[in-house]
Design a protein around this motif. Sequence first.
Motif, mmCIF file in Angstrom:
data_model
loop_
_atom_site.group_PDB
_atom_site.id
_atom_site.type_symbol
_atom_site.label_atom_id
_atom_site.label_comp_id
_atom_site.label_asym_id
_atom_site.label_seq_id
_atom_site.Cartn_x
_atom_site.Cartn_y
_atom_site.Cartn_z
ATOM 1 N N LYS A 63 -1.914 -13.400 23.654
ATOM 2 C CA LYS A 63 -2.415 -13.854 22.358
ATOM 3 C C LYS A 63 -3.759 -13.186 22.068
ATOM 4 C CE LYS A 63 -1.988 -18.232 21.374
ATOM 5 N NZ LYS A 63 -2.223 -19.706 21.306
ATOM 6 N N LYS A 64 -3.964 -12.820 20.815
ATOM 7 C CA LYS A 64 -5.251 -12.251 20.416
ATOM 8 C C LYS A 64 -6.354 -13.290 20.587
ATOM 9 C CE LYS A 64 -3.524 -9.059 16.842
ATOM 10 N NZ LYS A 64 -2.097 -9.173 17.182
ATOM 11 N N ASN A 65 -7.581 -12.808 20.786
ATOM 12 C CA ASN A 65 -8.684 -13.764 20.833
ATOM 13 C C ASN A 65 -8.981 -14.264 19.418
ATOM 14 O OD1 ASN A 65 -10.546 -11.960 19.501
ATOM 15 N ND2 ASN A 65 -10.876 -10.921 21.465
ATOM 16 N N GLN A 66 -9.840 -15.260 19.320
ATOM 17 C CA GLN A 66 -10.065 -15.917 18.033
ATOM 18 C C GLN A 66 -10.613 -14.958 16.984
ATOM 19 O OE1 GLN A 66 -9.205 -19.262 17.376
ATOM 20 N NE2 GLN A 66 -9.451 -18.419 15.313
ATOM 21 N N ASP A 67 -11.530 -14.088 17.360
ATOM 22 C CA ASP A 67 -12.100 -13.135 16.398
ATOM 23 C C ASP A 67 -11.030 -12.187 15.866
ATOM 24 O OD1 ASP A 67 -14.594 -14.240 16.646
ATOM 25 O OD2 ASP A 67 -15.308 -12.773 18.128
ATOM 26 N N GLN A 68 -10.157 -11.725 16.750
ATOM 27 C CA GLN A 68 -9.085 -10.820 16.324
ATOM 28 C C GLN A 68 -8.109 -11.525 15.392
ATOM 29 O OE1 GLN A 68 -7.768 -9.825 20.303
ATOM 30 N NE2 GLN A 68 -8.689 -7.774 20.195
ATOM 31 N N ARG A 69 -7.812 -12.779 15.692
ATOM 32 C CA ARG A 69 -6.896 -13.532 14.829
ATOM 33 C C ARG A 69 -7.511 -13.764 13.452
ATOM 34 N NH1 ARG A 69 -6.264 -16.760 19.550
ATOM 35 N NH2 ARG A 69 -7.035 -18.649 18.521
ATOM 36 N N ASP A 70 -8.777 -14.118 13.443
ATOM 37 C CA ASP A 70 -9.459 -14.345 12.155
ATOM 38 C C ASP A 70 -9.500 -13.065 11.326
ATOM 39 O OD1 ASP A 70 -9.852 -16.954 12.860
ATOM 40 O OD2 ASP A 70 -11.938 -16.689 13.506
ATOM 41 N N GLN A 71 -9.754 -11.931 11.981
ATOM 42 C CA GLN A 71 -9.811 -10.651 11.277
ATOM 43 C C GLN A 71 -8.457 -10.311 10.658
ATOM 44 O OE1 GLN A 71 -12.228 -8.611 10.427
ATOM 45 N NE2 GLN A 71 -10.775 -7.176 9.493
ATOM 46 N N ALA A 72 -7.373 -10.535 11.417
ATOM 47 C CA ALA A 72 -6.031 -10.249 10.905
ATOM 48 C C ALA A 72 -5.699 -11.140 9.709
ATOM 49 C CB ALA A 72 -5.001 -10.440 12.017
ATOM 50 N N LYS A 73 -6.115 -12.390 9.762
ATOM 51 C CA LYS A 73 -5.842 -13.308 8.646
ATOM 52 C C LYS A 73 -6.653 -12.934 7.412
ATOM 53 C CE LYS A 73 -4.656 -17.109 11.753
ATOM 54 N NZ LYS A 73 -5.060 -18.430 12.303
ATOM 55 N N ARG A 74 -7.885 -12.489 7.620
ATOM 56 C CA ARG A 74 -8.693 -12.042 6.476
ATOM 57 C C ARG A 74 -8.066 -10.813 5.829
ATOM 58 N NH1 ARG A 74 -13.116 -13.607 9.834
ATOM 59 N NH2 ARG A 74 -13.295 -11.483 10.662
ATOM 60 N N GLU A 75 -7.563 -9.908 6.677
ATOM 61 C CA GLU A 75 -6.893 -8.716 6.152
ATOM 62 C C GLU A 75 -5.675 -9.108 5.328
ATOM 63 O OE1 GLU A 75 -4.574 -4.694 7.769
ATOM 64 O OE2 GLU A 75 -5.637 -6.003 9.185
ATOM 65 N N LEU A 76 -4.892 -10.061 5.835
ATOM 66 C CA LEU A 76 -3.701 -10.516 5.121
ATOM 67 C C LEU A 76 -4.062 -11.139 3.775
ATOM 68 C CD1 LEU A 76 -0.665 -11.191 4.965
ATOM 69 C CD2 LEU A 76 -1.163 -13.290 6.249
ATOM 70 N N SER A 77 -5.146 -11.899 3.734
ATOM 71 C CA SER A 77 -5.528 -12.591 2.498
ATOM 72 C C SER A 77 -5.872 -11.621 1.371
ATOM 73 C CB SER A 77 -6.711 -13.521 2.768
ATOM 74 O OG SER A 77 -7.887 -12.773 3.057
ATOM 75 N N LYS A 78 -6.228 -10.381 1.712
ATOM 76 C CA LYS A 78 -6.610 -9.390 0.703
ATOM 77 C C LYS A 78 -5.421 -8.558 0.222
ATOM 78 C CE LYS A 78 -11.176 -8.896 2.864
ATOM 79 N NZ LYS A 78 -12.082 -7.972 3.600
ATOM 80 N N LEU A 79 -4.271 -8.755 0.849
ATOM 81 C CA LEU A 79 -3.107 -7.923 0.539
ATOM 82 C C LEU A 79 -2.082 -8.679 -0.293
ATOM 83 C CD1 LEU A 79 -2.559 -6.309 4.063
ATOM 84 C CD2 LEU A 79 -3.618 -5.235 2.064
ATOM 85 N N ASP A 80 -1.368 -7.930 -1.127
ATOM 86 C CA ASP A 80 -0.258 -8.505 -1.877
ATOM 87 C C ASP A 80 1.005 -8.471 -1.023
ATOM 88 O OD1 ASP A 80 -1.814 -8.910 -4.138
ATOM 89 O OD2 ASP A 80 -1.403 -6.885 -4.904
ATOM 90 N N ILE A 81 1.915 -9.357 -1.334
ATOM 91 C CA ILE A 81 3.231 -9.334 -0.703
ATOM 92 C C ILE A 81 4.139 -8.458 -1.562
ATOM 93 C CG2 ILE A 81 5.186 -10.693 0.112
ATOM 94 C CD1 ILE A 81 2.614 -11.327 1.576
ATOM 95 N N ASP A 82 4.727 -7.438 -0.969
ATOM 96 C CA ASP A 82 5.665 -6.571 -1.688
ATOM 97 C C ASP A 82 7.079 -7.116 -1.514
ATOM 98 O OD1 ASP A 82 3.606 -4.859 -2.413
ATOM 99 O OD2 ASP A 82 3.847 -3.617 -0.615
ATOM 100 N N TRP A 83 7.826 -7.142 -2.624
ATOM 101 C CA TRP A 83 9.201 -7.633 -2.586
ATOM 102 C C TRP A 83 10.148 -6.473 -2.859
ATOM 103 C CZ3 TRP A 83 9.833 -12.345 -0.680
ATOM 104 C CH2 TRP A 83 8.731 -13.207 -0.703
ATOM 105 N N LEU A 84 11.018 -6.209 -1.903
ATOM 106 C CA LEU A 84 11.939 -5.085 -2.041
ATOM 107 C C LEU A 84 13.052 -5.426 -3.027
ATOM 108 C CD1 LEU A 84 12.270 -3.870 1.661
ATOM 109 C CD2 LEU A 84 10.600 -3.220 -0.074
ATOM 110 N N GLU A 85 13.540 -4.388 -3.689
ATOM 111 C CA GLU A 85 14.611 -4.556 -4.664
ATOM 112 C C GLU A 85 15.789 -3.668 -4.283
ATOM 113 O OE1 GLU A 85 12.944 -3.636 -8.441
ATOM 114 O OE2 GLU A 85 11.622 -5.405 -8.483
ATOM 115 N N GLU A 86 16.921 -3.950 -4.903
ATOM 116 C CA GLU A 86 18.115 -3.153 -4.637
ATOM 117 C C GLU A 86 17.835 -1.684 -4.949
ATOM 118 O OE1 GLU A 86 22.696 -2.666 -6.308
ATOM 119 O OE2 GLU A 86 21.529 -4.474 -6.787
ATOM 120 N N GLY A 87 18.216 -0.816 -4.027
ATOM 121 C CA GLY A 87 17.981 0.613 -4.193
ATOM 122 C C GLY A 87 16.740 1.103 -3.480
#
Length: 345
Positions: A63-87
């Motif tokens: 498991k990542k340490n707490q600082d690494q986990r917090d950093q990954a979550k902060r990175e996720l919060s700044k990103l959009d979720i991409d939704w794939l489409e047919e094709g």
Amino acid sequence: MLKVKLLLFFTFFCFFASAEDKMSETELLVRRFIHALIDKNEANIRALCLDHHNLKALWTGDKKNQDQRDQAKRELSKLDIDWLEEGDSFRWSGKVFSVNENMITKRHQIARVKMIEYGFPIHLSKVGGVWYIQPLFIINVFQREIAADLKKDRRNYTVVIDGKEIPLNEDEEGIYKTADGKELKISMRKNLFQNYEDKEVILSYSRDLSLSKNREKNCSIYRFKSELSPSLMVQVYKAGSNINETRQYVVNSFIENYRAMEYTLEATPTRPAKAMRNKEIIEGLDLYTKRNDVVHLDRFFFWEEKGRVLGVILQLEISDSVAGADYFSHIMKEIELKPSSKQEN
């Protein structure tokens, strides 16, 4: 100061809760799932995913340490979720995948997040009116990574401390991290004597020997081999075996084999021998042979115990007689026949 901290925390909490309220059910599911992967949170992963027999792969590993986990979550919060489409198509693990009409429906969606570690396609399925993560594809990804790590870090042993597995080789040093981040050095070594137990016997033998077992028609045979010439054989016969017939058959078999392999034998091949077991003298036979100027010694000892016939045979080159004597005397002293043992079928 305390009031300021509480106010900041309350403001952040309200902002986060407000952001979640604005998310769609599917986006919220994806973000919570990635949080669970970052934390390797078994309970949350189970709650968010459809059941799968290999689901454990998603929380296995360090498991990542707490600082690494917090950093990954902060990175996720700044990103959009991409939704794939047919094709659409996407590349993952060196392969290109195409999205077809069966993958994107009212009950199936595929999401992606542009994170290096969690950039795999995330399949969602709607079951009973509720959206869940379909984990099969992700499990395959994690299993490949686990397999690659295991291949890279292959070891002969695994030490388990409080549920954490630490692969180790003998006399190698590993690290165990406690919950507070403290690192403890872990190592292991073989004890001077190894122990073996089955339904018939309890054996103790030198760590320099390797043990294998096989079963003949009327007895179990335990073979001990070393890097030097000495080897030992423990034979445990079925109840009702005749000790004299057994001894004669075994010794004669060895003599015939040596003659067939053109060893030189004495005119009278065997000599009387004695060994101690539990302060009692066991009568035996020594067989000396010679080949290519190397003298070999085979020692045969058979006795009856608890209604069974036991045999111990020592084979060695005379030059290794000291090591052979040590191996032999220890096994003779420590071998224990179980009183209620019954041979396996």
